[in-house]
Design an enzyme around this catalytic site. Structure first.
Site, short mmCIF file in Angstrom:
data_model
loop_
_atom_site.label_atom_id
_atom_site.label_comp_id
_atom_site.label_asym_id
_atom_site.label_seq_id
_atom_site.Cartn_x
_atom_site.Cartn_y
_atom_site.Cartn_z
N HIS A 24 0.85 -1.19 0.00
CA HIS A 24 0.00 0.00 0.00
C HIS A 24 0.89 1.24 0.00
O HIS A 24 1.43 1.64 1.03
CB HIS A 24 -0.91 -0.01 1.22
CG HIS A 24 -1.75 1.23 1.34
ND1 HIS A 24 -2.83 1.46 0.55
CD2 HIS A 24 -1.64 2.30 2.16
CE1 HIS A 24 -3.37 2.63 0.86
NE2 HIS A 24 -2.66 3.16 1.84
N ASP B 4 1.21 5.05 -0.31
CA ASP B 4 0.49 6.31 -0.27
C ASP B 4 1.03 7.25 -1.34
O ASP B 4 2.25 7.49 -1.41
CB ASP B 4 0.60 6.96 1.10
CG ASP B 4 -0.25 6.24 2.14
OD1 ASP B 4 -1.43 5.99 1.85
OD2 ASP B 4 0.26 5.93 3.23
N ASP C 165 -7.66 1.99 2.65
CA ASP C 165 -7.20 2.92 3.68
C ASP C 165 -7.86 4.29 3.67
O ASP C 165 -7.36 5.20 4.29
CB ASP C 165 -5.67 3.09 3.54
CG ASP C 165 -5.06 3.83 4.73
OD1 ASP C 165 -5.56 3.67 5.85
OD2 ASP C 165 -4.09 4.57 4.52
N HIS D 51 -6.08 10.04 -0.39
CA HIS D 51 -6.62 10.07 0.97
C HIS D 51 -5.67 10.55 2.05
O HIS D 51 -6.01 10.47 3.24
CB HIS D 51 -7.20 8.69 1.34
CG HIS D 51 -6.19 7.58 1.40
ND1 HIS D 51 -6.14 6.61 0.43
CD2 HIS D 51 -5.22 7.29 2.29
CE1 HIS D 51 -5.18 5.75 0.73
NE2 HIS D 51 -4.60 6.15 1.86
#
Length: 1001
Positions: free
Chosen positions: A259, A261, A371, A575
């Site tokens: 994951h 970001d 997330d 996000h």
């Protein structure tokens, strides 16, 4: 047994840590080191070998914050290593406890083709030279500061290159060639797994067998000859590791994952390099293990890889073609889903899926959002209308209070659409497949009576390096092992296909997936949020005018530029950017980017209008017959209308009134709202003794995650800002105005209220010089409204929330979200609050003697958290909002639209007729644009905005040969009704979104 088990496990852990692990590598040869530190930003990798390198000593310090250091490593593989397994091992000064949040490197061959990444849990490098051969490697090492420590709420100046220290952060402690002993490495994995699994077993025969096998293995392992006896020790463990599981088992579909970001505790420029590092390692693992499967989301990250690291991208593309690498999610980025507009969410899907289809010849079948910080109730409809089959997240497991009751279920949205949804019971998107994770997945799975298993995203996230070869080894052992869930590498599509067949009657969850954590993300970093809101509206407005200019005036449509601008804005909806939870560097760049986006869009609009109206002196204004909910008023350019009778100002009993024929707003000497009268009904919405327009300042120091969180106890410390300096009221251009100034702490703010003729709302322009620390500014309006629910705009509609706190679920929602407006209604009326740049609010209710139920609506204005940006929101801010009396969802939407996309004054030679008109109560026009495939077809999107069934007519003032209803991805055509008058007739269900595709003649 308890004492004996402790003796066994204690013995095993000590032997494993002190004796076996150090013996994974045998003979070693140091590599010669040279270094070249860059003075500024990263360079093209092709330039790396040509830098001026200087000798570098092992153990020396390197790397200031956000710096890049190139290392050159040289050596020779010993002749005696023929037939042995060997590799490079490099430790840049890693902290193994915080993978993903520190230094990293990408290793290159001498021809600067990427080889593999170096990360805290991934320090090995394949060596391609044979015995006696020369080794030459280049390391592009990033000295990113460690910003996520055990106390992530500590302020730091390291989050921006402009304020970070230039002192070196790391010491390079290892750089060598080493012989790898595969039997010893395998013994480590065998023992690790059994130690973890036995901890999860109840006392009984299986646990006893596991412990006995561990004892037996240690008994044959000679501590002074680990390498020579590792195989014998493994033989003692083999029977228990090959024991088949029972018939009723929890199945875990493992998918390799990292994951990453798109920005967070690093800027976007560093994300580009994180993606390249991780994917170089993952494609290497795919080559090593034929069963391994890996998945990555976010088309933007693939696009970055294609642009900046084409060699790695080619490997990814080949792995996708082979069915080993899964493009997940179908979105441009893993965006926030609460704050982006409806049209922006459509474009997240459209741009993401078009990229995947153009690059890989396939689309994602599901939405992958592990997330994001809560999920809008509008999302199920958009997911299904974009052609997706499933939805995946795990973030709701972070809830502070309530445990979500399902792991596999159907999620129902505001229009009744349902999508099959899964939350992994392992409660992580960075799984390592440890024993406690496996046990938790099986123990917590709430739908075990219906479904056979769950998903596990496996790998270190962000810059942690993704899946490791140790994780691959665990999956091999867990294929069918007694005492553990059955684990295999599997595509999420395969998992959801099986699950859909198993649970056709899965339970249903209706409404938003509210995250009981990170509630403050709707307020933090106001400038970023204001930039997003303005950009969203300008994008749709620019599309509208550019489309009209293309069709009416033959002006070439700026496809490339508008797509590029959309993608920039979509990227910033990630996000951790739009929610305001990134470092200062990210938000500094975001604000500058939004300014550039706005300037470029204004230029497109100006050019389009000039082409449409021609040169001349006639004063024109955008005066629509319909309006867009996510863009400018989409209608004609016509002569401006004169205002009706003017608003007025009057003074009475120390109260200043702003009035027109519809409403009257009264402010006392402190600038507080003491009357809010709808003159049409005579109702005063103000509460005697509880004035509105009350700013309230709270201490705001959450338990952790400063920019993310606001904890309920913040309400217990509050200061009412009731002092005002120099109120001034006047009438100008027929509008009644009132100016109020307030000073507090180290800050001050000015409000200018405007009441226009014939409007039922008072508009406010607020300028705040905000210099507080760890404070939360709210604006309160106590209202004489017996509201059983609040109604807040969401994408293409609205959602309701109870105002009571009967259960823990309602009690946990003490800070909630909106798009552009929130309303509190009762059976006799309503009050709405619309805004141009805020997303957070709260609603409370209480009872006053003589006044009945009082509903207090509070707008969240500004915060001042100190982590990860210690200067969050310091400085000047502008807000525009409006309080509307006696309205409806439709009038609130119209008001909010006017605040966010005001009419334009245009000087030209002639008016222009509307290109598209829509009729039908509550049916709104959302977008008018050319089809994304550039075929010349025209896309028109509408939605029903009031929650009723509606009959709509869509008219296009240009010849067309065919029209179909299509998906949000502008495909899957279906027939629609076209009358003899060429009007398209649609029957819309409540809060439904519909998209038409016209083939122009």
């Amino acid at each position: 047994m308890h004492d004996e088990s402790n003796l066994t496990t204690g013995r095993a852990r000590r032997v494993l840590g002190e004796r076996i692990r150090p013996e994974i590598y045998g003979e070693r040869v140091q590599l010669t080191l040279e270094a070249a530190e860059l003075p500024g930003e990263p360079i093209e990798p092709a330039l790396g070998p040509g830098l001026e390198y200087a000798p570098f000593e092992l153990g020396s310090a390197w790397g200031p914050a956000w710096g890049t250091t190139w290392f050159r490593l040289r050596g020779t593989v010993p002749e005696g290593w023929a037939g042995l397994e060997y590799e490079g091992v490099v430790d840049l000064g890693f902290d193994a406890d915080t993978p993903g949040f520190q230094c990293e490197a990408l290793v290159y061959r001498p021809d600067v083709t990427p080889l593999k990444a170096l990360n805290p849990r991934n320090q090995w490098v394949p060596i391609e030279a044979g015995p006696g051969g020369s080794v030459e490697l280049y390391l592009e090492a990033a000295s990113n500061p460690i910003l996520l420590e055990r106390h992530p709420f500590l302020p730091t100046q390291q989050g921006d290159l402009a304020t970070a220290s230039r002192a070196p952060l790391y010491r390079l402690v290892r750089a060598e060639l080493a012989v790898r002993r595969p039997e010893v490495a395998a013994l480590v994995e065998d023992l690790e797994l059994l130690l973890q699994l036995q901890e999860q077993q109840p006392a009984g025969s299986l646990r006893a067998v596991m412990l006995e096998s561990i004892d037996n293995a240690l008994n044959v392992l000679l501590l002074d000859d680990i390498a020579g006896t590792a195989a014998a020790a493994r033989a003692e463990l083999a029977p228990v590791l090959s024991a088949h599981g029972g018939q009723v088992r929890h199945h875990i579909a493992a998918i390799g994952h990292s994951h990453i970001d798109t920005a967070w505790l690093w800027p976007q420029r560093e994300t580009i390099r994180k993606v390249a590092r991780t994917m170089s390692s993952m494609t290497t693992l795919l080559e090593l293990d034929p069963d391994f499967r890996f998945g990555m989301s976010s088309a933007q990250q693939y696009a970055w890889l294609k642009e900046h690291r084409p060699e790695v991208y080619a490997r990814v593309k080949a792995a996708v073609a082979a069915g080993r690498f899964e493009p997940l999610g179908g979105m441009w980025v893993e965006s926030d889903t609460v704050m982006p507009s409806g049209e922006a969410m459509v474009r997240q899907f459209l741009e993401g899926q078009r990229f995947f289809e153009e690059e890989f010849g396939k689309r994602s079948r599901g939405v992958w959002l592990p997330d994001s910080f809560g999920y809008s109730p509008a999302l199920p409809q958009l997911i299904r209308r974009a052609g997706f089959e499933w939805f995946f997240t795990q973030k709701i497991s972070w809830n502070q209070v309530n445990t979500f009751p399902h792991h596999t279920f159907f999620w129902e949205g505001i229009d009744g659409s349902r999508v099959l949804t899964h939350f992994p019971p392992m409660d992580t998107y960075n799984a390592q497949l440890l024993g406690d994770e496996l046990a938790r997945a099986e123990r917590q799975f709430r739908d075990a009576r219906r479904a056979s298993g769950s998903i596990a995203p496996v790998g270190w996230g962000d810059g942690g390096g993704g899946t490791t070869r140790e994780m691959l080894e665990r999956v091999k052992r867990l294929g069918d092992l007694d005492g553990a869930p059955k684990v295999r590498w599997e595509s999420p599509d395969e998992f959801f296909e099986r699950t859909a067949a198993e649970v056709p009657d899965a339970p249903v969850w209706v409404g938003e997936l509210y995250l009981e954590l990170h509630r403050a993300v709707t307020t933090s970093q106001h400038h970023t949020k204001a930039g997003n809101r303005r950009s969203e509206h300008l994008l749709v407005e620019a599309e509208w005018w550019a489309t009209a200019a293309w069709i009416r005036a033959g002006l070439e449509y700026p496809h490339e530029e508008l797509q590029a601008l959309w993608r920039i804005v979509l990227t910033h909806q990630f996000h951790d950017i739009l929610p305001g939870t990134s470092i200062a560097w990210v938000h500094r760049e975001a604000v500058a980017t939004y300014a550039d986006v706005a300037a470029r869009l204004e230029a497109i609009i100006e050019a389009s209008l000039r082409a449409l109206v021609g040169e001349g002196q006639l004063e024109l204004s955008a005066n629509p017959t319909s309006f867009l909910t996510d863009g400018v008023a989409a209608g004609a350019v016509s002569e401006a209308l004169e205002d009706p009778s003017a608003s007025s100002v009057r003074e009475a009993d120390g109260v200043t009134y702003l009035e027109n024929e519809q409403v009257s707003f009264g402010f006392d000497a402190a600038g507080l709202l003491v009357h809010a009268v709808d003159l049409r009904s005579g109702r005063d919405y103000a509460v005697p003794g509880r004035p509105g327009n009350l700013f309230q300042l709270h201490q705001d120091f959450p338990n952790q995650w400063d920019a993310w969180d606001v904890d309920r106890f913040y309400r217990e410390t509050v200061t009412d800002l009731a002092e005002v300096q120099g109120p001034r009221a006047w009438v100008e251009d027929g509008e009644a105005r009132l100016e109020l100034r307030r000073g507090f702490g180290s800050s001050e703010l000015t409000q200018t209220f405007t009441l226009r003729p014939s409007e039922t709302s008072v508009r406010v322009h607020q300028v705040t010089d905000w210099n507080e620390r760890e404070k939360f500014l709210k604006l309160a309006f106590p209202l004489s409204v017996w509201a059983k629910e609040s109604i807040a705009e969401t994408q293409f509609g609205f959602a309701s929330r109870p105002t009571h706190v009967n259960t823990s679920w309602e009690n946990a929602k003490f800070e909630t979200s909106m798009q552009r407006w929130v309303m509190v209604p009762d059976r006799d009326g309503a009050v709405a609050l619309a805004n141009d740049s805020s997303y957070g609010f709260d609603v409370t209710r209480d009872v006053l003697d003589g006044a009945g139920v009082v509903t207090t609506l509070r707008l969240s204005v500004l915060r001042a958290p100190r982590y990860p940006d210690p200067e969050t929101d310091q400085g000047r801010h502008e807000h525009r909002y409006a309080l509307q009396l006696g309205g409806t969802e439709l009038t609130a939407t119209e008001l909010a639209h006017g605040l966010n996309a005001p009419r334009r004054a245009v000087r030209g030679a002639h008016p222009v007729e509307p290109l598209v008109t829509v009729s039908g109560e509550g049916v709104l026009l959302d977008a008018v644009k050319p089809a994304a495939d550039r075929s010349g077809d025209l896309i028109v999107r509408v939605h029903e905005a009031t929650g009723h069934h509606a009959a709509a007519e869509v008219r296009l003032d240009v010849p067309f040969s065919a029209v179909h209803e299509v998906s949000l991805l502008e495909d899957a055509p279906q027939a629609v009704s076209v009358g003899e008058d060429r009007a398209v007739r649609l029957g819309l269900t409540p809060l439904s979104v519909r998209t038409l595709r016209f083939v122009l003649s």
